[in-house]
Design an enzyme around this catalytic site. Structure first.
Site, PDB file in Angstrom:
ATOM      1  N   ASP A  45     -12.262 168.776 102.830  1.00 25.91           N
ATOM      2  CA  ASP A  45     -10.932 169.117 102.337  1.00 25.91           C
ATOM      3  C   ASP A  45     -11.115 169.675 100.931  1.00 25.91           C
ATOM      4  OD1 ASP A  45      -8.315 169.071 101.241  1.00 25.91           O
ATOM      5  OD2 ASP A  45      -7.733 167.397 102.522  1.00 25.91           O
ATOM      6  N   SER A  81      -1.524 167.710 101.526  1.00 24.65           N
ATOM      7  CA  SER A  81      -1.637 169.119 101.148  1.00 24.65           C
ATOM      8  C   SER A  81      -0.746 169.986 102.031  1.00 24.65           C
ATOM      9  CB  SER A  81      -3.093 169.593 101.251  1.00 24.65           C
ATOM     10  OG  SER A  81      -3.567 169.526 102.574  1.00 24.65           O
ATOM     11  N   SER A  86       0.049 164.889 106.422  1.00 25.93           N
ATOM     12  CA  SER A  86      -0.958 165.445 105.512  1.00 25.93           C
ATOM     13  C   SER A  86      -0.278 165.814 104.213  1.00 25.93           C
ATOM     14  CB  SER A  86      -1.626 166.680 106.122  1.00 25.93           C
ATOM     15  OG  SER A  86      -2.318 167.412 105.123  1.00 25.93           O
ATOM     16  N   THR A 114      -3.124 162.289 102.008  1.00 25.79           N
ATOM     17  CA  THR A 114      -3.159 161.035 102.768  1.00 25.79           C
ATOM     18  C   THR A 114      -4.391 160.222 102.391  1.00 25.79           C
ATOM     19  OG1 THR A 114      -4.172 162.217 104.628  1.00 25.79           O
ATOM     20  CG2 THR A 114      -1.793 161.871 104.711  1.00 25.79           C
TER      21      THR A 114
END
Length: 347
Positions: free
Chosen positions: A255, A93, A91, A261
């Site tokens: 998100d 973030s 990921s 990603t």
């Protein structure tokens, strides 16, 4: 007061997406690779994820990362990514949050103006370059694992879709993605359409899952869909391309960041369509207007799939230092979920 569990956690967010980091309270996890450690956590110690991410300690819109000793000798540290419904192989973030915490707390020595770090993830080794000044990570740029396209214009039908049919792209960017043009559903990426986007996004995921099972050619354990990315058309701004996206994360929420990603998966799709060249910059923006700056730094292959080598840059901020505890008499040792905040389908 008797506690049956105590965890040291540093709160952090990357461009709006919460990615807290466990810095103490968990010993190493068995496994010869980070992916094996991921499997061990998900099958043997999932109570830690449940405790931290479910209410009353957690909420739907957050992630938690677990720092571990690396398996790859080239890495400075390893980490696992815990999301509401799964352990993600990679990921963006969360790697930004984890890097920020590792450097700003001194777990890995910070070098100014640039600190280079290699992190062992369940998707593979990821190299990170942090721009540092006065003890602060001003930005974190990660050089992700290869991203590639499995399907372009894969069509699925369902009477719940506004037009009965939708065309999707399927790509890997560290997680398996379904990418959908929001306009093809008569929607726009905007808070005013958020409820509709989340609902139809979850529906599209289920329909595609019933027809198609993506499998990573080099790790068959990386399979299935957990995320769907709504996109809007790319525009040009000065000397780079700009695009908006919104990623629907199970069990049904957006998100908050531009999604690292997801950005990598979109770069792979754009390159496959001839829409972006190696070295060209894509500024990817989220539903709240935050931004990741990305580019394709090279080309490669993953199995039989042509792949891109994506690089993504963003920022992270530490928000808290906390000791999370579980009272031995607490009736909710793995927390709970209520449908007013957690998207739940009828039984």
């Amino acid at each position: 007061m008797p506690f049956s569990r105590s965890l040291t956690v540093v709160g952090c967010h990357a461009e709006g997406e919460v990615g807290d980091v466990i810095t103490g309270g968990v010993l190493d996890v068995p496994g010869k690779t980070m992916f094996e450690k991921l499997i061990h956590m998900s099958t043997q110690k999932d109570h830690i994820r449940q405790l931290l991410l479910n209410e009353p300690r957690g909420r739907a819109s957050m992630n938690t990362n677990l720092i571990l000793p690396p398996c790859d000798p080239r890495a400075d540290a390893g980490f696992l990514i815990m999301e509401s419904e799964e352990y993600a192989p990679m990921s963006g973030s969360n790697i930004i949050c984890t890097t920020t915490v590792l450097l700003e707390t001194g777990m890995i020595p910070m070098q100014e103006p640039i600190t280079e770090v290699s992190l062992d993830t369940a998707a593979g080794l990821v190299k990170v370059t942090a721009e540092c000044e006065a003890g602060k990570c001003k930005s974190v740029e990660f050089h992700n694992v290869p991203a590639f396209v499995l399907e372009l214009d894969y069509k699925v039908q369902d009477p719940a879709f506004p037009r009965g049919e939708v065309s999707v792209d399927i790509a890997y960017g560290g997680m398996m993605y379904i990418l959908v043009d929001a306009a093809s559903l008569g929607l726009k990426i905007d808070n005013s359409h958020a409820t509709q986007l989340v609902k139809i996004g979850e529906r599209i995921k289920r329909v595609v899952e019933a027809l198609y099972t993506p499998v990573h050619p080099e790790n068959s354990g990386i399979t299935g869909f957990s995320v769907l990315e709504f996109t809007e058309p790319v525009t040009r701004e000065h000397d780079c391309q700009v695009a908006v996206n919104a990623v629907v994360v199970s069990p049904g929420r957006f998100d908050r960041s531009p999604c690292g990603t997801g950005t990598c998966a979109r770069l792979a799709v754009m390159h496959a369509r001839g829409q972006i060249e190696v070295g060209e910059v894509l500024k990817h923006r989220s539903i709240i207007g935050t931004e990741f700056v990305s580019r394709i730094s090279g080309l490669t292959k993953v199995g039989d799939y042509p792949a891109v080598l994506p690089t993504v840059k963003g920022r992270g901020w530490i928000t808290s230092f906390k000791q999370v505890v579980l009272d031995s008499s607490d009736p909710f040792p793995e927390g709970f979920r209520i449908g007013d905040q957690w998207h739940m389908e009828p039984n």
